[in-house]
Design a protein around this motif. Structure first.
Motif, PDB file in Angstrom:
ATOM      1  N   SER A 151       0.830  -1.209   0.000  1.00 43.19           N
ATOM      2  CA  SER A 151       0.000   0.000   0.000  1.00 43.19           C
ATOM      3  C   SER A 151       0.863   1.256   0.000  1.00 43.19           C
ATOM      4  CB  SER A 151      -0.936   0.005   1.206  1.00 43.19           C
ATOM      5  OG  SER A 151      -0.177   0.110   2.393  1.00 43.19           O
ATOM      6  N   ARG A 152       2.013   1.217   0.650  1.00 43.17           N
ATOM      7  CA  ARG A 152       2.855   2.394   0.790  1.00 43.17           C
ATOM      8  C   ARG A 152       3.811   2.553  -0.385  1.00 43.17           C
ATOM      9  NH1 ARG A 152       5.440   1.180   5.476  1.00 43.17           N
ATOM     10  NH2 ARG A 152       7.193   0.360   4.320  1.00 43.17           N
ATOM     11  N   ASP A 153       4.530   1.513  -0.730  1.00 40.71           N
ATOM     12  CA  ASP A 153       5.543   1.578  -1.771  1.00 40.71           C
ATOM     13  C   ASP A 153       4.965   1.096  -3.096  1.00 40.71           C
ATOM     14  OD1 ASP A 153       7.307   2.385   0.195  1.00 40.71           O
ATOM     15  OD2 ASP A 153       7.984   0.352   0.623  1.00 40.71           O
ATOM     16  N   SER A 154       5.781   1.110  -4.124  1.00 43.55           N
ATOM     17  CA  SER A 154       5.323   0.678  -5.460  1.00 43.55           C
ATOM     18  C   SER A 154       5.569  -0.816  -5.653  1.00 43.55           C
ATOM     19  CB  SER A 154       6.038   1.481  -6.538  1.00 43.55           C
ATOM     20  OG  SER A 154       7.431   1.257  -6.441  1.00 43.55           O
ATOM     21  N   TYR A 155       5.146  -1.608  -4.684  1.00 41.36           N
ATOM     22  CA  TYR A 155       5.317  -3.048  -4.752  1.00 41.36           C
ATOM     23  C   TYR A 155       4.016  -3.736  -5.127  1.00 41.36           C
ATOM     24  CZ  TYR A 155       9.872  -2.916  -2.427  1.00 41.36           C
ATOM     25  OH  TYR A 155      11.179  -2.706  -2.130  1.00 41.36           O
ATOM     26  N   THR A 156       4.152  -4.947  -5.638  1.00 46.00           N
ATOM     27  CA  THR A 156       2.996  -5.806  -5.876  1.00 46.00           C
ATOM     28  C   THR A 156       3.395  -7.228  -5.507  1.00 46.00           C
ATOM     29  OG1 THR A 156       1.323  -6.455  -7.471  1.00 46.00           O
ATOM     30  CG2 THR A 156       3.546  -6.219  -8.306  1.00 46.00           C
TER      31      THR A 156
END
Length: 158
Positions: A101-106
């Protein structure tokens, strides 16, 4: 089915994920399946392409994993694309939910494999690659293949 180095029987690998994403970390999760789905997995009827994971109400859900209907399953077959619940500890799920939710991760399923009689999913914490990153990775792989080929030729004495 191929063998993993630690003795797990690999069912399927998501090769497209390593091409499209940088994998920063990996996690092992169980997966909630029905009997006919497990039988279909043993026959190799699964596809991880375009699948991903989401955290919904504190549960980790895998979306887009296609498990083909089992041929002899008749009325007991489930929907091939139904969302499947992944089994992890609450603290791990909360940590992953914060990161995505915070970083550009999936979260991307990287592989499915049998660990004993249980089916496990290797989930990767991934960042998307840009087109130039994909080209750079392909150039490195091509260079390594060339080096290996020349080394093989030199060992033969040609």
């Amino acid at each position: 089915m191929a063998q993993k180095s630690d003795g797990h029987k690999v069912i399927v690998l998501n090769r497209k994920a390593r091409h499209d994403y940088f994998v920063d970390d990996t996690y092992e999760a169980g997966i909630e399946l029905f009997g006919t789905e497990v039988k279909s997995l043993r026959a190799g009827g699964v596809n991880l392409k375009d699948s991903y994971c989401r955290v919904i109400r504190g549960e980790l859900i895998a979306v887009g994993i296609h498990i083909s209907p089992y041929e002899q399953g008749n009325i007991y077959n489930k929907d091939p694309l139904r969302p499947k619940r992944l089994l992890m500890h609450k603290k791990e799920i909360a940590k992953l939910a914060g990161l995505i939710s915070r970083d550009s991760y999936t979260l991307i399923p990287l592989s499915l494999y049998f660990s004993g009689s249980r089916v496990k999913v290797e989930v990767g914490l991934c960042r998307g690659k840009k087109l130039y990153d994909k080209r750079e990775t392909e150039a490195k792989n091509q260079a390594n293949r060339e080096i290996e080929r020349y080394a093989k030729l030199s060992r033969r004495g040609e």
